[in-house]
Scaffold this motif. Structure first.
Motif, PDB file in Angstrom:
ATOM      1  N   LYS A 213     -62.240  53.571 -17.625  1.00 22.22           N
ATOM      2  CA  LYS A 213     -62.007  54.799 -18.374  1.00 22.22           C
ATOM      3  C   LYS A 213     -62.307  56.075 -17.587  1.00 22.22           C
ATOM      4  CE  LYS A 213     -60.595  53.534 -22.508  1.00 22.22           C
ATOM      5  NZ  LYS A 213     -59.211  53.880 -22.911  1.00 22.22           N
ATOM      6  N   ARG A 214     -63.327  56.042 -16.739  1.00 27.33           N
ATOM      7  CA  ARG A 214     -63.720  57.285 -16.064  1.00 27.33           C
ATOM      8  C   ARG A 214     -62.679  57.676 -15.011  1.00 27.33           C
ATOM      9  NH1 ARG A 214     -68.806  59.371 -16.895  1.00 27.33           N
ATOM     10  NH2 ARG A 214     -69.707  58.458 -18.775  1.00 27.33           N
ATOM     11  N   ALA A 215     -62.568  58.979 -14.778  1.00 26.80           N
ATOM     12  CA  ALA A 215     -61.508  59.489 -13.904  1.00 26.80           C
ATOM     13  C   ALA A 215     -61.698  59.118 -12.439  1.00 26.80           C
ATOM     14  CB  ALA A 215     -61.428  61.011 -14.043  1.00 26.80           C
ATOM     15  N   TYR A 216     -62.969  59.033 -11.996  1.00 29.94           N
ATOM     16  CA  TYR A 216     -63.198  58.933 -10.548  1.00 29.94           C
ATOM     17  C   TYR A 216     -63.961  57.673 -10.174  1.00 29.94           C
ATOM     18  CZ  TYR A 216     -62.174  63.849 -11.420  1.00 29.94           C
ATOM     19  OH  TYR A 216     -61.611  65.010 -11.865  1.00 29.94           O
ATOM     20  N   ASP A 217     -63.938  57.377  -8.877  1.00 32.80           N
ATOM     21  CA  ASP A 217     -64.623  56.196  -8.353  1.00 32.80           C
ATOM     22  C   ASP A 217     -66.086  56.162  -8.788  1.00 32.80           C
ATOM     23  OD1 ASP A 217     -62.270  55.675  -7.096  1.00 32.80           O
ATOM     24  OD2 ASP A 217     -63.049  55.765  -5.050  1.00 32.80           O
ATOM     25  N   GLY A 218     -66.598  54.941  -8.920  1.00 30.73           N
ATOM     26  CA  GLY A 218     -67.991  54.781  -9.316  1.00 30.73           C
ATOM     27  C   GLY A 218     -68.237  55.105 -10.773  1.00 30.73           C
ATOM     28  N   ASP A 219     -67.174  55.065 -11.582  1.00 31.09           N
ATOM     29  CA  ASP A 219     -67.276  55.409 -13.007  1.00 31.09           C
ATOM     30  C   ASP A 219     -67.887  56.789 -13.202  1.00 31.09           C
ATOM     31  OD1 ASP A 219     -66.055  53.116 -13.966  1.00 31.09           O
ATOM     32  OD2 ASP A 219     -67.928  51.991 -14.065  1.00 31.09           O
ATOM     33  N   ARG A 220     -67.417  57.727 -12.409  1.00 33.31           N
ATOM     34  CA  ARG A 220     -67.849  59.118 -12.538  1.00 33.31           C
ATOM     35  C   ARG A 220     -66.725  59.946 -13.173  1.00 33.31           C
ATOM     36  NH1 ARG A 220     -67.910  61.674  -8.280  1.00 33.31           N
ATOM     37  NH2 ARG A 220     -66.770  60.164  -7.000  1.00 33.31           N
ATOM     38  N   GLY A 221     -67.101  61.135 -13.640  1.00 35.67           N
ATOM     39  CA  GLY A 221     -66.122  62.049 -14.197  1.00 35.67           C
ATOM     40  C   GLY A 221     -65.874  61.816 -15.673  1.00 35.67           C
ATOM     41  N   PRO A 222     -64.963  62.604 -16.261  1.00 40.21           N
ATOM     42  CA  PRO A 222     -64.696  62.510 -17.703  1.00 40.21           C
ATOM     43  C   PRO A 222     -63.961  61.230 -18.069  1.00 40.21           C
ATOM     44  CG  PRO A 222     -63.161  64.021 -16.657  1.00 40.21           C
ATOM     45  CD  PRO A 222     -64.159  63.653 -15.612  1.00 40.21           C
ATOM     46  N   ASN A 223     -64.065  60.859 -19.339  1.00 36.25           N
ATOM     47  CA  ASN A 223     -63.288  59.736 -19.845  1.00 36.25           C
ATOM     48  C   ASN A 223     -61.805  60.098 -19.849  1.00 36.25           C
ATOM     49  OD1 ASN A 223     -65.159  57.765 -20.282  1.00 36.25           O
ATOM     50  ND2 ASN A 223     -65.306  58.062 -22.483  1.00 36.25           N
ATOM     51  N   THR A 224     -60.990  59.103 -19.554  1.00 40.11           N
ATOM     52  CA  THR A 224     -59.540  59.269 -19.566  1.00 40.11           C
ATOM     53  C   THR A 224     -58.945  58.233 -20.505  1.00 40.11           C
ATOM     54  OG1 THR A 224     -59.039  57.650 -17.841  1.00 40.11           O
ATOM     55  CG2 THR A 224     -59.705  59.858 -17.111  1.00 40.11           C
ATOM     56  N   GLY A 225     -57.615  58.181 -20.547  1.00 37.31           N
ATOM     57  CA  GLY A 225     -56.954  57.115 -21.275  1.00 37.31           C
ATOM     58  C   GLY A 225     -56.993  55.791 -20.539  1.00 37.31           C
ATOM     59  N   GLY A 226     -57.473  55.780 -19.298  1.00 43.10           N
ATOM     60  CA  GLY A 226     -57.564  54.556 -18.499  1.00 43.10           C
ATOM     61  C   GLY A 226     -56.926  54.759 -17.140  1.00 43.10           C
ATOM     62  N   MET A 227     -57.649  54.405 -16.067  1.00 38.75           N
ATOM     63  CA  MET A 227     -57.177  54.645 -14.698  1.00 38.75           C
ATOM     64  C   MET A 227     -56.746  53.378 -13.970  1.00 38.75           C
ATOM     65  SD  MET A 227     -57.209  57.880 -14.330  1.00 38.75           S
ATOM     66  CE  MET A 227     -56.962  58.003 -12.560  1.00 38.75           C
ATOM     67  N   GLY A 228     -56.889  52.238 -14.618  1.00 39.33           N
ATOM     68  CA  GLY A 228     -56.487  50.993 -13.975  1.00 39.33           C
ATOM     69  C   GLY A 228     -57.049  49.816 -14.741  1.00 39.33           C
ATOM     70  N   ALA A 229     -56.489  48.642 -14.495  1.00 41.05           N
ATOM     71  CA  ALA A 229     -56.933  47.448 -15.218  1.00 41.05           C
ATOM     72  C   ALA A 229     -56.531  46.214 -14.434  1.00 41.05           C
ATOM     73  CB  ALA A 229     -56.315  47.409 -16.617  1.00 41.05           C
ATOM     74  N   TYR A 230     -57.113  45.091 -14.840  1.00 45.36           N
ATOM     75  CA  TYR A 230     -56.749  43.820 -14.219  1.00 45.36           C
ATOM     76  C   TYR A 230     -57.020  42.681 -15.193  1.00 45.36           C
ATOM     77  CZ  TYR A 230     -61.781  43.439 -13.466  1.00 45.36           C
ATOM     78  OH  TYR A 230     -63.148  43.389 -13.662  1.00 45.36           O
ATOM     79  N   SER A 231     -56.365  41.571 -14.933  1.00 41.82           N
ATOM     80  CA  SER A 231     -56.514  40.366 -15.742  1.00 41.82           C
ATOM     81  C   SER A 231     -56.094  39.186 -14.861  1.00 41.82           C
ATOM     82  CB  SER A 231     -55.612  40.433 -16.977  1.00 41.82           C
ATOM     83  OG  SER A 231     -55.709  39.275 -17.773  1.00 41.82           O
ATOM     84  N   PRO A 232     -56.823  38.049 -14.886  1.00 39.89           N
ATOM     85  CA  PRO A 232     -57.942  37.688 -15.764  1.00 39.89           C
ATOM     86  C   PRO A 232     -59.261  38.291 -15.294  1.00 39.89           C
ATOM     87  CG  PRO A 232     -57.477  35.892 -14.255  1.00 39.89           C
ATOM     88  CD  PRO A 232     -56.434  36.944 -13.987  1.00 39.89           C
TER      89      PRO A 232
END
Length: 418
Positions: A213-232
């Motif tokens: 959710k966070r905008a920048y690396d290391g889970d820093r910065g404001p919440n966003t709609g989502g910056m990336g994902a993976y599965s499984p």
């Protein structure tokens, strides 16, 4: 047998992925997407120039084009009653009605539902004015989660590390027009995204994903709609996933039946695996973005058949998960989420058979794209291992020259990817 026509409502990367997946079915002849985006034709989907909130025009289009059923992507349409209006017009549609959509439309409504039906979640307090909220800040400790009560597009959440930040956040939210703000205990643990296809008392689990959710690396910065994902999720044990189903999914579905919600749609459950077991962070009444883009490619069974069965109250076919991994990173406009750049030239994206592009907020032509603000697109790869998919995506992103855009470089770090 002649294939059916389907309509997907929405314009973003989530709707791109939904329409693309439905188009794969041999049972489907044509998929329309309203309003869609300029990238839709790359996967054989036809954009339709109708606003997603123009329900009467969407209904007329569905009738005129013999649409078998409609799949709703965005939460605002569901909260505003698109399902109720389609059903009143005698049309089939996949998504919860307006009453059930309050599980996302009002965070307090969702928390009250969880408490009523014994779904584990955080302690919370709903405050209708600034003074009440500030007077109760100390009762939760820090960090403190502060949420806007209504729809916020995956944002509208601040994790305040101290009292000064908490008070400032509360004041800003009420000044911006919020009429209710929620204070919540800050849960600690890894966060996961769980998706459930629900048809009354019956349900099927889709593959799980992890969002960032966070905008920048290391889970820093404001919440966003989502910056990336993976599965499984290699870090999630089977026993923990089963605990989530037993302690969260089952009582939730029981509550939907007991409360006469007549739920036919997707339920997204954002949860955290704490030391005390799984606890729900939020409900969404639709597929998540960007998790949809990595979840749907991992379904090897026919997605159309699953949704068609749910709409028509037939037994739900089992979801078959592809063992291959899917990994995706969002390319966003510089300044997102607070002040995203609009209109920057993206040109023509290079072709690469190792990756897929799910288009979202772009305009222009495919050979001369412009950014339309926010999250522009997602670069995806599917491979035998998450690491291989990860490497393909970042190799592609590194060759792009888009100075007015940015992306996170650490998606998947929690799964041990480097």
């Amino acid at each position: 047998m002649t294939g059916v026509n389907l309509l997907v409502v929405g314009s973003g990367g989530r709707e791109f992925a939904i329409a693309k997946k439905l188009k794969e079915s041999p049972r489907v002849a044509h998929v329309y997407c309203a309003p869609g985006n300029v990238g839709m034709p790359t996967v054989g989907v036809e954009p339709v120039d109708i606003d997603e909130e123009d329900f009467s025009s969407l209904i007329q289009f569905a009738k005129n084009h013999h649409v078998e059923w409609t799949f709703v992507g965005p939460e605002n349409c569901l909260v505003d009653g698109i399902v109720d209006q389609f059903q009143a017009a005698g049309l089939k549609i996949f998504g919860p009605n307006a009453r059930a959509a309050q599980l996302e439309g009002s965070k307090q409504y969702a928390l009250d539902f969880m408490n009523k039906y014994h779904v584990p979640t955080a302690r919370f307090l709903a405050c209708q004015d600034e003074e009440t909220a500030i007077n109760h800040i100390d009762k939760f400790g820090f960090p403190l989660v502060i949420k806007e009560n209504g729809l916020a597009g995956g944002k509208g959440v601040v994790i305040a590390p101290d009292k000064v930040t908490a008070e400032q956040t509360v004041k800003e939210m009420f000044t911006a027009g919020q009429t209710e703000v929620l204070l919540e205990e800050c849960l600690v643990g890894p966060e996961y995204s769980m998706f459930v296809v629900i048809s009354g008392a019956h349900y099927e689990m889709l593959p799980m994903a992890q969002d960032h959710k966070r905008a920048y690396d290391g889970d820093r910065g404001p919440n966003t709609g989502g910056m990336g994902a993976y599965s499984p999720l290699p870090q999630l044990q089977d026993a923990d996933r089963q605990q989530m189903i037993d302690q969260v999914v089952k009582p939730t579905v029981h509550g939907l039946v007991a409360g006469n919600y007549d739920y036919h749609g997707i339920l997204y459950i954002g949860l955290m695996l704490t030391e005390d077991g799984p606890k729900v962070i939020e409900y969404n009444v639709r597929l998540g973005d960007p998790e949809t883009q990595v979840v749907l490619p991992r379904i090897s069974s026919d997605f159309y058949d699953l949704i068609d069965a749910a709409i028509n109250d037939r037994p739900l076919p089992a979801v078959v998960e592809d063992p291959a991994a899917t990994f995706g990173v969002v390319l966003a406009s510089k300044g997102y989420p607070k002040q995203p750049v609009h209109g920057q030239s993206l040109g023509q994206l290079p072709m690469d058979d190792q990756v897929m592009i799910d288009y979202a907020n772009v305009s222009g032509q495919l050979n001369d794209l412009d950014g339309a603000g926010g999250r522009l697109l997602m670069v995806l790869a599917k491979a035998l291992t998450l690491q291989d998919a990860h490497d393909a995506v970042y190799k592609y992103l590194k060759q792009l020259n888009e100075p007015e855009c940015f992306y996170r470089t650490d998606i998947g770090a929690k799964a041990g990817l480097k």
